[in-house]
Design a protein around this motif. Sequence first.
Motif, short mmCIF file in Angstrom:
data_model
loop_
_atom_site.label_atom_id
_atom_site.label_comp_id
_atom_site.label_asym_id
_atom_site.label_seq_id
_atom_site.Cartn_x
_atom_site.Cartn_y
_atom_site.Cartn_z
N ILE A 1 0.84 -1.20 0.00
CA ILE A 1 0.00 0.00 0.00
C ILE A 1 0.87 1.25 0.00
CG2 ILE A 1 -1.70 1.30 1.32
CD1 ILE A 1 -2.76 -1.39 2.35
N GLU A 2 1.98 1.18 0.72
CA GLU A 2 2.86 2.34 0.82
C GLU A 2 3.64 2.59 -0.48
OE1 GLU A 2 4.63 5.62 2.12
OE2 GLU A 2 3.07 4.51 3.18
N ASP A 3 4.20 1.52 -1.07
CA ASP A 3 5.00 1.67 -2.28
C ASP A 3 4.87 0.40 -3.12
OD1 ASP A 3 7.03 1.91 -4.24
OD2 ASP A 3 8.21 3.21 -2.94
N LYS A 4 4.02 0.43 -4.12
CA LYS A 4 3.72 -0.77 -4.92
C LYS A 4 4.95 -1.26 -5.68
CE LYS A 4 0.33 1.41 -6.99
NZ LYS A 4 0.14 2.58 -6.13
N THR A 5 5.72 -0.33 -6.25
CA THR A 5 6.86 -0.71 -7.09
C THR A 5 7.95 -1.40 -6.28
OG1 THR A 5 6.37 1.22 -8.45
CG2 THR A 5 8.45 0.12 -8.85
N GLN A 6 8.30 -0.80 -5.14
CA GLN A 6 9.35 -1.41 -4.31
C GLN A 6 8.86 -2.72 -3.70
OE1 GLN A 6 12.49 0.61 -2.49
NE2 GLN A 6 11.38 2.55 -2.35
N TYR A 7 7.59 -2.79 -3.37
CA TYR A 7 7.05 -4.03 -2.83
C TYR A 7 7.20 -5.14 -3.87
CZ TYR A 7 3.82 -7.55 -1.06
OH TYR A 7 3.26 -8.73 -0.63
N TYR A 8 6.87 -4.87 -5.10
CA TYR A 8 6.98 -5.89 -6.15
C TYR A 8 8.44 -6.31 -6.33
CZ TYR A 8 6.72 -8.24 -10.64
OH TYR A 8 6.83 -9.18 -11.64
N TRP A 9 9.35 -5.33 -6.32
CA TRP A 9 10.76 -5.62 -6.54
C TRP A 9 11.32 -6.51 -5.43
CZ3 TRP A 9 14.78 -6.19 -9.46
CH2 TRP A 9 16.09 -6.04 -8.96
N TYR A 10 11.07 -6.16 -4.18
CA TYR A 10 11.66 -6.88 -3.07
C TYR A 10 10.89 -8.14 -2.66
CZ TYR A 10 14.84 -2.97 -2.21
OH TYR A 10 15.83 -2.02 -2.32
N TYR A 11 9.56 -8.03 -2.64
CA TYR A 11 8.76 -9.13 -2.07
C TYR A 11 8.30 -10.15 -3.11
CZ TYR A 11 8.44 -6.91 2.51
OH TYR A 11 8.73 -6.38 3.75
N GLU A 12 8.05 -9.70 -4.34
CA GLU A 12 7.53 -10.64 -5.34
C GLU A 12 8.58 -11.06 -6.36
OE1 GLU A 12 3.80 -9.74 -7.10
OE2 GLU A 12 2.98 -8.81 -5.30
N HIS A 13 9.43 -10.13 -6.78
CA HIS A 13 10.45 -10.48 -7.78
C HIS A 13 11.65 -11.16 -7.12
CE1 HIS A 13 13.03 -10.17 -11.29
NE2 HIS A 13 13.95 -9.58 -10.55
N LEU A 14 12.33 -10.46 -6.21
CA LEU A 14 13.51 -11.02 -5.56
C LEU A 14 13.17 -11.97 -4.43
CD1 LEU A 14 15.81 -7.85 -5.25
CD2 LEU A 14 16.01 -9.70 -6.91
N ARG A 15 12.09 -11.65 -3.71
CA ARG A 15 11.77 -12.37 -2.47
C ARG A 15 13.01 -12.39 -1.58
NH1 ARG A 15 7.92 -17.48 -4.44
NH2 ARG A 15 6.39 -16.19 -5.51
N LEU A 16 13.59 -11.22 -1.42
CA LEU A 16 14.89 -11.06 -0.80
C LEU A 16 14.86 -11.44 0.67
CD1 LEU A 16 17.77 -10.11 -1.43
CD2 LEU A 16 17.06 -7.80 -0.80
N SER A 17 15.86 -12.23 1.07
CA SER A 17 15.97 -12.62 2.47
C SER A 17 16.48 -11.44 3.29
CB SER A 17 16.92 -13.81 2.61
OG SER A 17 18.21 -13.49 2.13
#
Length: 552
Positions: A99-115
Motif C-alpha cells: 500500500i505504501e510503495d507498490k513498485t518497491q514491494y513488487y521488486w523486493y517481495y515478489e520479484h527477488l523475495r529477498l531474504s
Amino acid sequence: AVVSTQSTGFAYMVMVLIEGLPLFCLELHIGNHFKKSVSGSMRHIKKGLVGVGWCTMTVCFLCSVYYNSIIMWIIRYLFESFVNPLPWSECRTNHTCCIEDKTQYYWYYEHLRLSSDFREIGSFSPTLVVCLIIAWITIFVCISRGIKSSGKVVYFSATAPYVVLVILLFRGLTLDGAKDGIVYFLQPQATKLLDPSLWSDAASQIFYSLGIGFGAIVSFASFSKNCDNVIRDSIIITIVNCTTSILGGFVIFSIVGYRRHMTGADFDQLGSGPGLAFVAIAEAVANMHISPLWAVLFYSMLLLLGVDSLFGLMESMLHQLREEVPVLRRIKKHGVNACVCLLMFLLALPTATNGGQYIIDLMDTWAVSIPLLIVAVGEIVAIVWFYGIHRFTREVKEKTGHHIGWYWQICWVVLSPLVLLVLVGFSLVTNFTNMNYSKFIGCAGLGSMASGSNSTDTYALISAVVNTTAQITNNTGILAVEYKKWQASTELPTEGVVGALFLLILPLMTIPVGALYGRLNPESENEDSSHSNDVAIQLEVLTCMQEESAAK
C-alpha cells in the motif's frame, strides 16, 4: 547517466580524456598488431606478462556469471510487461508495504523475495531459474560459432537499442515534469567534484561503457586489417559512446522528472543500478498511458544492451581460452562454448535464490572493479616499459600516416598509469574500510504504531539502525512513521568477508603466477621471428594503402 548527474559530466569527460580514449586506442592497436587475444599479445611482448591476460580471462568469467543474472531480472520484467495492468502498478495484497510503495514491494517481495540476512540463501525462485535458463540459451546462440555468429548478431543488438532509445526520448520529452528532470541532469554541482568516490565511479563507468580491461577490444581488433587507422577509430567510437550516454541521460531523466511530478519523489532518492531500472523507471512507466507498451520497449532495450555487452565478454574469454589450451582447438567451437555456458549457468544458479542480490552485489564490488584497473596498468607497463613506447608510436604512425602527438604519449607514459594507481589505492582503502552490504529490512515502521513511550522508543531504535529520516505526525493518539529506505548498510558477516577476499584474490593471483611461469619458461621467440613478423605487417600495410589509393 547516474554518474553524470553527480558530477555534471565534468568528471566523466575528464576520465574519458585521461583514461578512456588513450586506453581504448592502446588495446585497439595491441589486438590489431599482434592478431592475438590479451594473453597471446602479452606473451609475445614478454612471456612473464601472460598473467595479465589470465587476469582478464578470470575477470570476464566472474563478470559474465553475475552479469547474466542481471539479464535474468530484465527478462522477468520484460515478460511481466506484457500484462495489463503492469504487476508493479497495483497491489494484489493488503500488505502495508504494498500500500505504501507498490513498485518497491513488487521488486523486493515478489520479484527477488529477498531474504533479510546475507547468510539466508533461501530457496530457488522457479520463475527466476527459468529466466536464467533463457538468458544462457540466448548467449549460447549468439556465440555458438564464435566471431561468425556474434558478428552477425551485433548488427541487430547494437543498432536496435538506438531505435528504441529515440522512441523513448520523444515520449519522455512530452511527459509532464520532463523539463525538471533534464534541468537536474544538466545542472552544475561543482561541490561534489571534491568527493573522491565520484571520480572512482566515473572511471568505472568509462571502463564498463567502453569495455576497457575486459579483453573484448583486443580480441575483436585481432580480426581487423593491419592498415586500420586505430587513432581515428578510437576517437569515433569514444565520441559515439559518450553521445549515447548523454542521449540515455536525457531519456532516463525525462522519465525520472515525470516520476517526480507524479509521486513527489526527490531526485536525491534516485539511486543507481537495480534501484534505477527496476524501481524508479518502473514506477514512472507504470504511471504512463499505455504503460505496457513503454515497459516492453524499455526492458527490450536493456535486454539488447545487456546481451550485446555479455557476448563481447564471453567471446574475449573463449578466445583466450582456445589460445591458452591448444587441445580445445581440435574441438568444434559450439561444443566448447556449450560446455562453458553450462558451467557458468550452474555457478549462477545461487543468484536465483532469495539471497541472490547479495551474491550479485558482492561479486560486482570485489571481483571486477579493482582487477580491471590493475589489468589496465599491466597493459600500459607492457607497452611502455617492455615493448617500448617509441616502437609502439612508430607502428601506429606507419598505420595511420600521422605523427603521434604529445597528448597520447603523455597519457600513455604518465597520466593514465598515475591516475589508475591512485584509483586502485582509493578503491582498496574504500572497500576494506567499508566491508558492508545492503541488508533488506523491508518497510519496518511503515504505517501506524500506537503512541506512547514504548512506541517512541521503538521508533528511535529503528531510526538509528536504518539511518534514515522519518516523517512523524501525531493525530488522535496515532504515530505515523514513513521511512525512505528499504535496505540498511550492515557489516558483512565472516562468510561474506571470506567470499569478498576470494573474489578479489582469485583474478589477481594469476598475475604473479604468470610471472613465475615466464621465469620457469624462458623466452622462446627470437629477434628474427619478431623481425619477420614486423616485415609481414609492414607489407600488408603497404598493400592496404595501395588499395585505398587505387579506390580513390
